[in-house]
Design an enzyme around this catalytic site. Structure first.
Site, PDB file in Angstrom:
ATOM      1  N   ARG A  85       0.835  -1.201   0.000  1.00 55.54           N
ATOM      2  CA  ARG A  85       0.000   0.000   0.000  1.00 55.54           C
ATOM      3  C   ARG A  85       0.870   1.251   0.000  1.00 55.54           C
ATOM      4  O   ARG A  85       0.689   2.156   0.799  1.00 55.54           O
ATOM      5  CB  ARG A  85      -0.998  -0.011   1.150  1.00 55.54           C
ATOM      6  CG  ARG A  85      -0.438  -0.384   2.491  1.00 55.54           C
ATOM      7  CD  ARG A  85      -1.560  -0.735   3.443  1.00 55.54           C
ATOM      8  NE  ARG A  85      -2.246  -1.940   2.988  1.00 55.54           N
ATOM      9  CZ  ARG A  85      -3.430  -2.333   3.444  1.00 55.54           C
ATOM     10  NH1 ARG A  85      -4.051  -1.638   4.335  1.00 55.54           N
ATOM     11  NH2 ARG A  85      -3.971  -3.466   3.012  1.00 55.54           N
ATOM     12  N   GLY A  95      -3.897  14.797   6.007  1.00 58.95           N
ATOM     13  CA  GLY A  95      -4.091  16.244   5.958  1.00 58.95           C
ATOM     14  C   GLY A  95      -3.948  16.842   7.349  1.00 58.95           C
ATOM     15  O   GLY A  95      -3.871  16.114   8.336  1.00 58.95           O
ATOM     16  N   ASP A 127       2.615  -7.915 -10.203  1.00 58.61           N
ATOM     17  CA  ASP A 127       2.047  -7.084 -11.273  1.00 58.61           C
ATOM     18  C   ASP A 127       1.877  -5.626 -10.837  1.00 58.61           C
ATOM     19  O   ASP A 127       2.178  -4.712 -11.614  1.00 58.61           O
ATOM     20  CB  ASP A 127       0.715  -7.682 -11.776  1.00 58.61           C
ATOM     21  CG  ASP A 127      -0.324  -7.800 -10.672  1.00 58.61           C
ATOM     22  OD1 ASP A 127       0.061  -7.905  -9.486  1.00 58.61           O
ATOM     23  OD2 ASP A 127      -1.523  -7.776 -10.989  1.00 58.61           O
ATOM     24  N   THR A 149       5.750 -13.282  -7.112  1.00 65.29           N
ATOM     25  CA  THR A 149       4.411 -13.403  -6.525  1.00 65.29           C
ATOM     26  C   THR A 149       4.039 -14.871  -6.366  1.00 65.29           C
ATOM     27  O   THR A 149       4.331 -15.695  -7.240  1.00 65.29           O
ATOM     28  CB  THR A 149       3.293 -12.715  -7.348  1.00 65.29           C
ATOM     29  OG1 THR A 149       2.021 -13.095  -6.807  1.00 65.29           O
ATOM     30  CG2 THR A 149       3.298 -13.091  -8.815  1.00 65.29           C
ATOM     31  N   ILE A 150       3.409 -15.146  -5.241  1.00 65.46           N
ATOM     32  CA  ILE A 150       2.909 -16.509  -5.057  1.00 65.46           C
ATOM     33  C   ILE A 150       1.758 -16.775  -6.024  1.00 65.46           C
ATOM     34  O   ILE A 150       1.420 -17.910  -6.295  1.00 65.46           O
ATOM     35  CB  ILE A 150       2.448 -16.780  -3.601  1.00 65.46           C
ATOM     36  CG1 ILE A 150       1.272 -15.886  -3.207  1.00 65.46           C
ATOM     37  CG2 ILE A 150       3.587 -16.651  -2.629  1.00 65.46           C
ATOM     38  CD1 ILE A 150       0.557 -16.340  -1.928  1.00 65.46           C
ATOM     39  N   ASP A 151       1.142 -15.696  -6.555  1.00 66.95           N
ATOM     40  CA  ASP A 151      -0.070 -15.858  -7.375  1.00 66.95           C
ATOM     41  C   ASP A 151       0.208 -16.393  -8.776  1.00 66.95           C
ATOM     42  O   ASP A 151      -0.713 -16.874  -9.437  1.00 66.95           O
ATOM     43  CB  ASP A 151      -0.815 -14.520  -7.521  1.00 66.95           C
ATOM     44  CG  ASP A 151      -1.205 -13.911  -6.192  1.00 66.95           C
ATOM     45  OD1 ASP A 151      -1.255 -14.641  -5.190  1.00 66.95           O
ATOM     46  OD2 ASP A 151      -1.458 -12.691  -6.155  1.00 66.95           O
ATOM     47  N   ASP A 153       0.577 -14.803 -11.432  1.00 70.12           N
ATOM     48  CA  ASP A 153      -0.334 -14.159 -12.388  1.00 70.12           C
ATOM     49  C   ASP A 153       0.337 -13.130 -13.279  1.00 70.12           C
ATOM     50  O   ASP A 153      -0.317 -12.267 -13.856  1.00 70.12           O
ATOM     51  CB  ASP A 153      -1.517 -13.521 -11.637  1.00 70.12           C
ATOM     52  CG  ASP A 153      -1.066 -12.493 -10.618  1.00 70.12           C
ATOM     53  OD1 ASP A 153       0.148 -12.365 -10.386  1.00 70.12           O
ATOM     54  OD2 ASP A 153      -1.928 -11.809 -10.044  1.00 70.12           O
ATOM     55  N   ARG A 186     -16.015 -35.431   7.146  1.00 69.52           N
ATOM     56  CA  ARG A 186     -16.385 -34.027   6.943  1.00 69.52           C
ATOM     57  C   ARG A 186     -16.075 -33.560   5.522  1.00 69.52           C
ATOM     58  O   ARG A 186     -15.228 -34.142   4.831  1.00 69.52           O
ATOM     59  CB  ARG A 186     -15.582 -33.130   7.901  1.00 69.52           C
ATOM     60  CG  ARG A 186     -16.130 -33.140   9.292  1.00 69.52           C
ATOM     61  CD  ARG A 186     -15.251 -32.300  10.201  1.00 69.52           C
ATOM     62  NE  ARG A 186     -15.869 -32.191  11.528  1.00 69.52           N
ATOM     63  CZ  ARG A 186     -15.209 -31.958  12.643  1.00 69.52           C
ATOM     64  NH1 ARG A 186     -13.896 -31.830  12.629  1.00 69.52           N
ATOM     65  NH2 ARG A 186     -15.840 -31.857  13.791  1.00 69.52           N
ATOM     66  N   MET A 193      -4.969 -18.356  -1.510  1.00 69.68           N
ATOM     67  CA  MET A 193      -4.745 -17.050  -2.140  1.00 69.68           C
ATOM     68  C   MET A 193      -4.625 -17.182  -3.656  1.00 69.68           C
ATOM     69  O   MET A 193      -4.770 -18.276  -4.202  1.00 69.68           O
ATOM     70  CB  MET A 193      -3.497 -16.405  -1.553  1.00 69.68           C
ATOM     71  CG  MET A 193      -3.715 -15.833  -0.170  1.00 69.68           C
ATOM     72  SD  MET A 193      -2.237 -14.969   0.399  1.00 69.68           S
ATOM     73  CE  MET A 193      -2.889 -14.074   1.802  1.00 69.68           C
ATOM     74  N   ARG A 195      -5.504 -14.101  -5.763  1.00 69.41           N
ATOM     75  CA  ARG A 195      -6.286 -13.001  -6.354  1.00 69.41           C
ATOM     76  C   ARG A 195      -7.170 -13.498  -7.489  1.00 69.41           C
ATOM     77  O   ARG A 195      -7.909 -14.440  -7.290  1.00 69.41           O
ATOM     78  CB  ARG A 195      -5.363 -11.845  -6.807  1.00 69.41           C
ATOM     79  CG  ARG A 195      -4.821 -11.054  -5.620  1.00 69.41           C
ATOM     80  CD  ARG A 195      -4.738  -9.586  -5.872  1.00 69.41           C
ATOM     81  NE  ARG A 195      -6.039  -8.969  -6.020  1.00 69.41           N
ATOM     82  CZ  ARG A 195      -6.809  -8.543  -5.006  1.00 69.41           C
ATOM     83  NH1 ARG A 195      -6.407  -8.675  -3.759  1.00 69.41           N
ATOM     84  NH2 ARG A 195      -7.978  -7.983  -5.235  1.00 69.41           N
TER      85      ARG A 195
END
Ligand code: F6P
Length: 375
Positions: A85, A95, A127, A149-151, A153, A186, A193, A195
């Protein structure tokens, strides 16, 4: 006559979610640079250390020696810290009234890159980080990328590093869950994960012998999964393991999110497993339990594949700088290391082909995707 400065000063940073193998890349970059007599500045917490040169959480930017990267090869996480982020093009600023907003602070990054006297920057990321890198390349910074990335993608390479270790972690989890699912009769749902891509779910479902696999690329209907559960009951196996990618969605429905998007971040996916479980609970006689593997998939020591891939990526990133191939991302085209323009790698996300060989192999061993109509 101006003399060309031979010694280089390069920066290295890790961006986006962490993953196994980041330290192997950093180590590769430092060793290959030192062999050339170059200096390497480790930048703290992705671009945070470039937005603010005094940023310290906890170390701040620092020059890296070969001793600094000794014994980090097998360590998970990143010694430089990371952030998903800290996009300078929508940076969160406070602000005077205490409220927060997103602002474009990219100018500061460009200024600080020059203030530090950097000749090039190695951006290790997925990405999102590659897209940010591309925007800075267009602003004149000399950047080479390393696909993380583990993804899995990201296009332009056979494998992003971190993916194989994450898949192994999920496979180990499936093995364990199979034992307890069988003991208790069960239905065990494991949310993983990835995305918008189903790579982790699919690869691990095959490796772990799961019975159903729900991925974003194939919107699902519950009927085929319930049929599979009934069939298993009939053959005396009244249990099942269902892998649900966090980005999976029912036919005609949407993805599941953990609330609204937070400032500076991408909206967090969460709850696809719970949504699926709730939709089948009343239609099966078994107990249905959900396990969200979450960040377990990102931590831990990289496996052999990711250690070697990370090392090769780091070393080759330095080679790209030497060859002045800026704007490129290192890329594995088995068995060779090469590179692709970052702009090309981020054009389209790399997704599972529902008609591809991997999905076909999974179907052949009986894994249900939820898209086949009831017989
Ligand atoms: O991109 C890597 C990834 O682990 C995704 O699979 C996941 O959706 C996201 O990061 C989670 O990020 P965070 O660390 O912000 O929860």
């Amino acid at each position: 006559m101006a003399t060309k400065r031979l010694a280089k000063r390069i920066g290295v940073m890790t961006g986006g979610g962490d993953c196994p193998g980041l330290n192997a890349v950093i180590r590769g970059v430092v060793h290959a640079s030192k062999r050339r007599g170059w200096d390497v500045l480790g930048i703290e917490d992705a671009t945070e250390g470039l937005v603010d040169l005094d940023f310290k959480k906890p170390h701040g930017n620092r020059w890296l020696t070969c001793q600094d990267v000794d014994r980090i090869l097998g360590r998970g996480g990143t010694i430089l810290g990371t952030s998903n982020r800290s996009d300078p093009f929508r940076y969160v600023v406070r602000g005077d009234d205490g409220s927060s907003r997103e602002e474009d602070v990219s100018r500061k990054v460009v200024e600080n890159y020059h203030k530090l006297g950097l000749d090039a920057l190695v951006s290790i990321g997925g990405d999102g980080s590659m897209r940010i890198a591309q925007k800075f390349i267009e602003k004149g910074l000399k950047i080479v990328g390393v696909p993380k990335t583990i993804d899995q993608d990201l296009n332009g390479t056979d494998y992003t590093f971190g993916y194989h270790t994450a898949v192994q972690t999920v496979t180990d989890a499936i093995d364990r869950i199979q034992d307890t699912a069988e003991s208790h009769d069960r239905i065990m749902v494991i949310e993983v994960m990835g995305r918008d891509a189903g790579w982790i779910a699919l690869q691990a479902a095959i490796a772990g012998g799961a019975h159903a696999c729900l991925i974003p690329e194939i919107p699902y209907h519950i009927d085929p999964v319930i049929d599979m559960i009934t069939q298993r009951e009939l053959i005396g196996h009244p249990f099942a393991v269902v892998i649900v990618a966090e980005g999976a969605k029912p036919m005609g429905g949407g993805q599941s999110f953990a609330g609204a998007r937070q400032l500076g971040a991408t909206q967090r996916l969460l709850g696809a497993g719970a949504k699926f479980a709730a939709s089948i609970e009343l239609q099966v006689s078994h107990e249905v339990r959900v396990l969200v593997l979450g960040h377990l998939q990102r931590g831990g020591s990289p496996n052999e594949f990711d250690r070697v891939l990370g090392t090769r990526y780091g070393v080759h990133a330095v080679q790209l700088i030497e060859d002045e191939k800026f704007g490129h991302m290192v890329s594995l085209r088995t068995p060779n290391m090469g590179s692709v323009p970052i702009a090309e790698a981020v054009k389209e996300p790399r997704l599972v082909d529902p008609k591809g060989q991997l999905v076909h192999a999974a179907r052949e061993v009986g894994i249900v995707f939820g898209d086949e109509p009831r017989a």
